[in-house]
Design a protein around this motif. Structure first.
Motif, PDB file in Angstrom:
ATOM      1  N   SER A 157      10.052  23.343 -23.016  1.00 44.05           N
ATOM      2  CA  SER A 157      11.495  22.599 -23.669  1.00 44.05           C
ATOM      3  C   SER A 157      12.342  21.821 -22.560  1.00 44.05           C
ATOM      4  N   PRO A 158      13.319  21.108 -23.030  1.00 51.85           N
ATOM      5  CA  PRO A 158      14.070  20.476 -22.168  1.00 51.85           C
ATOM      6  C   PRO A 158      15.317  21.510 -21.872  1.00 51.85           C
ATOM      7  N   ASN A 159      15.435  22.780 -21.763  1.00 50.29           N
ATOM      8  CA  ASN A 159      16.282  23.502 -21.456  1.00 50.29           C
ATOM      9  C   ASN A 159      16.633  23.659 -20.224  1.00 50.29           C
ATOM     10  N   PRO A 160      17.834  24.441 -19.746  1.00 51.26           N
ATOM     11  CA  PRO A 160      18.365  24.608 -18.403  1.00 51.26           C
ATOM     12  C   PRO A 160      17.288  24.915 -17.328  1.00 51.26           C
ATOM     13  N   ASN A 161      16.451  25.966 -18.029  1.00 47.56           N
ATOM     14  CA  ASN A 161      15.513  26.436 -16.986  1.00 47.56           C
ATOM     15  C   ASN A 161      14.320  25.325 -16.220  1.00 47.56           C
ATOM     16  N   THR A 162      14.093  24.485 -17.538  1.00 47.53           N
ATOM     17  CA  THR A 162      13.243  23.483 -17.111  1.00 47.53           C
ATOM     18  C   THR A 162      13.755  22.282 -16.354  1.00 47.53           C
ATOM     19  N   ILE A 163      15.058  22.052 -16.690  1.00 53.12           N
ATOM     20  CA  ILE A 163      15.799  21.105 -15.986  1.00 53.12           C
ATOM     21  C   ILE A 163      16.059  21.320 -14.395  1.00 53.12           C
ATOM     22  N   ALA A 164      16.313  22.630 -14.137  1.00 51.54           N
ATOM     23  CA  ALA A 164      16.629  23.206 -12.933  1.00 51.54           C
ATOM     24  C   ALA A 164      15.462  23.278 -12.289  1.00 51.54           C
ATOM     25  N   ALA A 165      14.311  23.651 -12.490  1.00 53.59           N
ATOM     26  CA  ALA A 165      12.881  23.805 -11.897  1.00 53.59           C
ATOM     27  C   ALA A 165      12.381  22.217 -11.575  1.00 53.59           C
ATOM     28  N   SER A 166      12.861  21.423 -12.649  1.00 57.79           N
ATOM     29  CA  SER A 166      12.133  19.984 -12.382  1.00 57.79           C
ATOM     30  C   SER A 166      12.939  19.240 -11.257  1.00 57.79           C
ATOM     31  N   GLU A 167      14.303  19.520 -11.248  1.00 57.75           N
ATOM     32  CA  GLU A 167      15.197  19.070 -10.312  1.00 57.75           C
ATOM     33  C   GLU A 167      14.748  19.525  -9.008  1.00 57.75           C
ATOM     34  N   ASN A 168      14.719  20.845  -8.622  1.00 57.28           N
ATOM     35  CA  ASN A 168      14.417  21.392  -7.421  1.00 57.28           C
ATOM     36  C   ASN A 168      12.987  21.143  -6.806  1.00 57.28           C
ATOM     37  N   PHE A 169      11.946  20.606  -7.601  1.00 57.49           N
ATOM     38  CA  PHE A 169      10.472  20.478  -7.344  1.00 57.49           C
ATOM     39  C   PHE A 169      10.428  18.772  -7.268  1.00 57.49           C
ATOM     40  N   ALA A 357       0.941  21.189  -5.171  1.00 56.36           N
ATOM     41  CA  ALA A 357       1.742  19.809  -5.527  1.00 56.36           C
ATOM     42  C   ALA A 357       2.915  20.348  -6.275  1.00 56.36           C
ATOM     43  N   PRO A 358       3.891  19.407  -6.144  1.00 56.28           N
ATOM     44  CA  PRO A 358       5.124  19.789  -6.498  1.00 56.28           C
ATOM     45  C   PRO A 358       5.286  19.844  -8.393  1.00 56.28           C
ATOM     46  N   LEU A 359       4.369  19.294  -8.964  1.00 58.20           N
ATOM     47  CA  LEU A 359       4.501  19.696 -10.539  1.00 58.20           C
ATOM     48  C   LEU A 359       3.605  21.026 -10.512  1.00 58.20           C
ATOM     49  N   ALA A 360       2.647  21.110 -10.074  1.00 57.45           N
ATOM     50  CA  ALA A 360       1.989  22.596 -10.068  1.00 57.45           C
ATOM     51  C   ALA A 360       2.887  24.063  -9.772  1.00 57.45           C
ATOM     52  N   GLY A 361       3.551  23.571  -8.700  1.00 58.46           N
ATOM     53  CA  GLY A 361       4.669  24.902  -8.210  1.00 58.46           C
ATOM     54  C   GLY A 361       5.630  24.772  -9.088  1.00 58.46           C
ATOM     55  N   ALA A 362       6.193  23.718  -9.639  1.00 54.26           N
ATOM     56  CA  ALA A 362       7.131  24.063 -10.592  1.00 54.26           C
ATOM     57  C   ALA A 362       6.685  24.686 -11.873  1.00 54.26           C
ATOM     58  N   ALA A 363       5.569  24.421 -12.456  1.00 58.96           N
ATOM     59  CA  ALA A 363       4.743  24.795 -13.824  1.00 58.96           C
ATOM     60  C   ALA A 363       4.799  26.198 -13.669  1.00 58.96           C
ATOM     61  N   MET A 364       4.151  26.808 -12.280  1.00 58.13           N
ATOM     62  CA  MET A 364       3.979  28.094 -12.096  1.00 58.13           C
ATOM     63  C   MET A 364       5.110  29.050 -11.998  1.00 58.13           C
ATOM     64  N   VAL A 365       6.058  28.518 -11.070  1.00 56.34           N
ATOM     65  CA  VAL A 365       7.542  29.154 -10.890  1.00 56.34           C
ATOM     66  C   VAL A 365       8.079  29.397 -12.375  1.00 56.34           C
ATOM     67  N   HIS A 366       8.033  28.244 -13.264  1.00 59.13           N
ATOM     68  CA  HIS A 366       8.755  28.241 -14.587  1.00 59.13           C
ATOM     69  C   HIS A 366       8.204  29.417 -15.312  1.00 59.13           C
ATOM     70  N   ALA A 367       6.697  29.476 -15.216  1.00 60.21           N
ATOM     71  CA  ALA A 367       6.132  30.264 -15.941  1.00 60.21           C
ATOM     72  C   ALA A 367       6.325  31.900 -15.800  1.00 60.21           C
ATOM     73  N   GLY A 368       6.389  31.922 -14.519  1.00 60.93           N
ATOM     74  CA  GLY A 368       6.601  33.255 -13.745  1.00 60.93           C
ATOM     75  C   GLY A 368       7.951  33.732 -14.239  1.00 60.93           C
ATOM     76  N   ALA A 369       9.070  33.030 -14.418  1.00 65.60           N
ATOM     77  CA  ALA A 369      10.219  33.374 -14.761  1.00 65.60           C
ATOM     78  C   ALA A 369      10.422  33.838 -16.213  1.00 65.60           C
ATOM     79  N   THR A 370       9.436  33.750 -16.962  1.00 62.47           N
ATOM     80  CA  THR A 370       9.447  34.189 -18.377  1.00 62.47           C
ATOM     81  C   THR A 370       9.049  35.711 -18.509  1.00 62.47           C
ATOM     82  N   VAL A 371       8.538  36.397 -17.388  1.00 64.30           N
ATOM     83  CA  VAL A 371       7.878  37.783 -17.590  1.00 64.30           C
ATOM     84  C   VAL A 371       8.789  38.804 -17.843  1.00 64.30           C
ATOM     85  N   LEU A 372       9.590  38.842 -16.935  1.00 58.14           N
ATOM     86  CA  LEU A 372      10.604  39.959 -16.799  1.00 58.14           C
ATOM     87  C   LEU A 372      12.085  39.656 -16.939  1.00 58.14           C
ATOM     88  N   ASP A 373      12.208  38.327 -17.810  1.00 65.46           N
ATOM     89  CA  ASP A 373      13.550  37.912 -17.893  1.00 65.46           C
ATOM     90  C   ASP A 373      14.438  38.477 -19.190  1.00 65.46           C
TER      91      ASP A 373
END
Length: 421
Positions: A157-169, A357-373
């Motif tokens: 999604s283009p939600n805040p979590n995705t925006i923040a992760a894309s910015e930081n990576f 790679a930045p995109l790979a790192g961002a994707a895995m961090v973002h996915a991980g944040a959904t586990v215990l949120d």
């Protein structure tokens, strides 16, 4: 900035913030106070601690600006009834025999086009309760279907979590949205399987409600009109990977909302919709400022090096730092947005430095944040439970099942981006 904060100080500050949030203190202030304590105990001194906190908050400001403007699209989708129409159309199209798939798809699509996941669940909940009552499903079953679908939509999604992760990576929003499409599909399958298991397990639990209370109070737009706004936004974001034309989310998301409201013929209400959308985004923006302060403290601490050392000592591949950091920070804050923000702001340099790679790192961090949120010290737990009139004790029983959906997404994302790619 030549400041070094001890690992102990940073972790203590994070622990203080978590405890305060659990105790129902205001989350933003809890994070700021935790950052202050972490910096002081960690040896940065008062001036150094404030500098680190300010830098951390500044680092998240560009993401906050994009999040605030995304409120235009979110406000239009919610207030015009477009979100409800999209959900209703999906459920009508798939029919009662595929009701659980329809509920999961509804929240997936609503979240994927820019509606907050908790708002998506709240939007679909009246329809879900009506279907559940008619077909004999329990509240556990319909809520898991909605939450699971929402988690899947959240990672694309283009939600805040995705925006923040894309910015930081330092990767484009559209690329990160596309990166977890396959994990989201696996997550959807897991959602349907688990929802069917719960349907059998809680077959005797009947939903009780007055269906009249859940009927729409005003006429909804047509499905075409409802879907135009998010489609325009997604198309604009997709121009960069398709034809090399960059349209920033700062432009694409509000423009999608404006075009959507024009097609629905409700442009005279645009100010009301924008005000509503802004009111929904402001708490998130304020929370992220607090998140930025604690992220700054962790960034200048030894947490990254200590974590990598532990992984090496345990002979765990270093690429697992990405999903693990997302899982831990998502659990610590009970929020996908805060979890993805802290994990990406703190660990992005370390993750990239080990060859990811930045995109790979961002994707895995973002996915991980959904586990215990969805732990009890976060608002998502209570908002979603309240949407189906579920008690806290009942809601707690659902946490392991929804965590299983998030874990499925994370495992598939990690295999894709940490092992195969």
């Amino acid at each position: 900035m030549d400041i070094q904060i001890t690992t102990f100080g940073a972790l203590l500050g994070l622990a203080v913030a978590i405890i305060l949030i659990i105790k129902k203190f205001q989350p933003a202030y809890s994070l700021i106070l935790g950052a202050l304590i972490g910096g002081l105990v960690g040896g940065a001194g008062l001036v150094g601690t404030v500098d680190v906190m300010m830098e951390g908050a500044r680092g998240i400001m560009s993401a906050i600006l994009r999040i605030l403007t995304s409120g235009v699209l979110a406000g239009v989708l919610i207030k015009t009834g477009a979100a409800a129409k999209i959900a209703d159309q999906i459920i009508r199209t798939l029919g009662e025999k595929r009701a659980l798939i329809a509920l999961a798809l509804s929240t997936l699509i609503l979240t994927a086009v820019g509606v907050f996941v908790d708002i998506s669940v709240i939007t679909v909940a009246p329809i879900a309760l009506a279907i559940g009552k008619k077909l004999g499903y329990s509240k556990f079953t319909v809520l898991l279907a909605m939450i699971g679908g929402g988690k899947c939509g959240n990672v694309i999604s283009p939600n805040p979590n995705t925006i923040a992760a894309s910015e930081n990576f330092g990767v484009s929003l559209s690329s990160l949205m596309a990166a977890n499409i396959i994990p989201a599909i696996f997550g959807l399958v897991a959602t349907i399987i688990i929802a069917n298991i719960l349907a059998k397990k809680h077959a005797g639990d009947k939903i009780e409600l007055n269906l009249e209370e859940n009927e729409p109070q005003e006429e909804l737009p047509s499905f075409f009109a409802a879907i135009v706004g998010p489609l325009v936004a997604i198309l604009l974001l997709s121009l960069r990977p398709i034809v090399g034309i960059t349209v920033d989310p700062l432009i694409a998301l509000p423009l999608g909302g404006i075009i959507g409201v024009l097609v629905m013929g409700k442009i005279r209400y645009i100010n009301d919709y924008m005000a509503f959308g802004l009111s929904k985004m402001m708490p998130v923006a304020i929370l992220l400022i607090g998140t930025g302060t604690i992220a700054g403290v962790i960034k200048y601490s030894g947490v990254q090096a200590s974590t990598i050392s532990i992984l090496n000592a345990m002979h765990i591949p270093e690429f697992l730092l990405a999903p693990i950091s997302g899982i831990l920070m998502g659990a610590a804050t009970a929020s996908t947005t805060s979890g993805a923000t802290i994990a990406s702001a703190t660990f992005a340099p370390a993750i990239i430095s080990v060859g990811i790679a930045p995109l790979a790192g961002a994707a895995m961090v973002h996915a991980g944040a959904t586990v215990l949120d969805s732990l009890p010290h976060g608002s998502f737990f209570h908002a979603t439970g309240g949407s189906v009139n579920m008690s806290i004790n009942e809601r707690l029983k659902l946490v392991p099942y929804e965590a299983a959906v998030g874990l499925t997404i994370t495992i598939v994302s990690t295999i894709m981006w940490g092992i195969i790619m």
